[in-house]
Design an enzyme around this catalytic site. Structure first.
Site, mmCIF file in Angstrom:
data_model
loop_
_atom_site.group_PDB
_atom_site.id
_atom_site.type_symbol
_atom_site.label_atom_id
_atom_site.label_comp_id
_atom_site.label_asym_id
_atom_site.label_seq_id
_atom_site.Cartn_x
_atom_site.Cartn_y
_atom_site.Cartn_z
ATOM 1 N N HIS A 1 0.823 -1.209 0.000
ATOM 2 C CA HIS A 1 0.000 0.000 0.000
ATOM 3 C C HIS A 1 0.867 1.274 0.000
ATOM 4 C CE1 HIS A 1 -3.390 -2.605 1.210
ATOM 5 N NE2 HIS A 1 -2.701 -3.013 2.249
HETATM 6 O O1 RIB Z 1 -5.238 -0.012 4.715
HETATM 7 C C1 RIB Z 1 -3.848 -0.025 4.473
HETATM 8 C C2 RIB Z 1 -3.166 1.016 5.304
HETATM 9 O O2 RIB Z 1 -3.390 0.729 6.680
HETATM 10 C C3 RIB Z 1 -1.634 1.013 5.128
HETATM 11 O O3 RIB Z 1 -1.140 2.309 5.344
HETATM 12 C C4 RIB Z 1 -1.172 0.108 6.223
HETATM 13 O O4 RIB Z 1 0.146 0.421 6.685
HETATM 14 C C5 RIB Z 1 -2.165 0.440 7.308
HETATM 15 O O5 RIB Z 1 -1.701 1.611 7.976
#
Ligand code: RIB
Ligand code: CA
Length: 313
Positions: free
Chosen positions: A243
């Protein structure tokens, strides 16, 4: 072109760690002015420690690391140990960081930096809940117009939620802060689950990281190995969704990504859909577009960039 000045606001988190490493491996593209920890994946005492571990792993014990908010603006903290493990960086054994945490609060660092750097020269890169940015904008409204751009990881639309059926974790944890950011008028680029769920690691890539023969390669392969199990169980997917590195990769090679400039608003009232990012993808309202909502990524290009850069550390 001069490197872009950025502040990384983060809740490490294995994917946050890879994002920070990517940024610190790319000084010709991004100049990291500071790293600010926020409560999110795990509580603040761990996210600030993890941020220091990652900076030291990159050989940057000189990087100023700050502690920001330890709780959302108006809600009880929700964490994600079920995804990231008890430490937030589960996978490999973790060293104790030697570098000190900065005395100054992370929120005050954000405000002071925006006030002292020339207007329009600092990009904020939040990759956790938006609490620190929300508090900074509420405490010092004068800094809002001085922000060059916010490039954030958060939200979901076609991909729906990962912490509730409607919401992505970062937005869900602090919807009030997210609402401040999305209504701020700052140039906004959003990396939602719609794109980050396409940035899935492969076993070959994880093996390539281990084969680098470096501490960075060993840690990144162990982190991504651990991090993928949650998504494999939940989605039946193979691979860990990287992500947060999408935010940094966008700053280095924006051409890897595609999206649409649309209106996005955040649900803060309903408990059922709290934290949902409502993207007017088809322009069915007269709400003005306020965000570049990214949905596509050149996966091979993304992982090629990551491999090339992480091999430098
Ligand atoms: O939903 C994904 C996000 O939530 C990413 O930033 C992961 O590190 C968590 O913080
Ligand atoms: Ca994160």
């Amino acid at each position: 072109m001069a490197p872009r000045n950025i502040i990384i606001d983060t809740d490490p988190g294995q994917d946050d760690a890879v994002a920070i490493l990517l940024a610190l491996a790319s000084p010709e593209y991004v100049n990291v002015l500071g790293v600010v920890a926020v409560a999110g994946n795990v509580p603040l005492d761990l996210t600030q420690k993890n941020a220091r571990i990652v900076c030291e792993l990159a050989g940057r014990s000189d990087m100023p690391v700050f502690a920001g908010a330890d709780a959302p603006m108006a809600r009880r903290l929700v964490t994600a140990e079920h995804v990231h493990g008890k430490t937030g960086l589960d996978g490999p054994p973790l060293p104790e960081p030697a570098m000190a945490l900065q005395e100054q609060s992370g929120v005050d660092f954000i405000i002071e930096t925006l006030r002292t750097e020339p207007p329009g020269t600092v990009t904020l890169c939040p990759i956790g809940p938006l609490t620190n940015i929300g508090i900074a904008f509420a405490k010092a409204p004068d800094v809002v117009e001085r922000v060059q751009e916010i490039v954030l990881m958060g939200g979901a639309y076609f991909e729906v939620g990962n912490i509730t059926p409607a919401a992505e974790f970062n937005i869900y944890v602090d919807p009030e802060a997210a609402d401040i950011v999305f209504r701020s008028g700052v140039k906004l680029t959003v990396m939602p689950l719609d794109v980050t769920h396409k940035a899935l690691t492969s076993q070959a890539w994880v093996d390539d990281m281990a084969a680098l023969g470096t501490e960075t390669g060993r840690m990144v392969s162990a982190w991504t190995d651990f991090f993928e199990r949650y998504d494999m169980e939940k989605y039946g997917s193979t691979g860990a969704p990287l992500h947060d590195p999408c935010v940094i990769a966008y700053l280095i090679k924006p051409e890897l990504f595609t999206g649409r400039h649309v209106n996005v608003e955040v649900e803060t009232q309903s408990e059922l859909t709290r934290g949902m990012t409502v993207a007017d993808w088809w322009g069915v309202t007269d709400r003005p577009p306020n965000a570049m909502f990214v949905g596509g990524v050149d996966r091979d290009g993304f992982f090629g960039l990551l491999s090339e850069r992480l091999a430098r550390l």
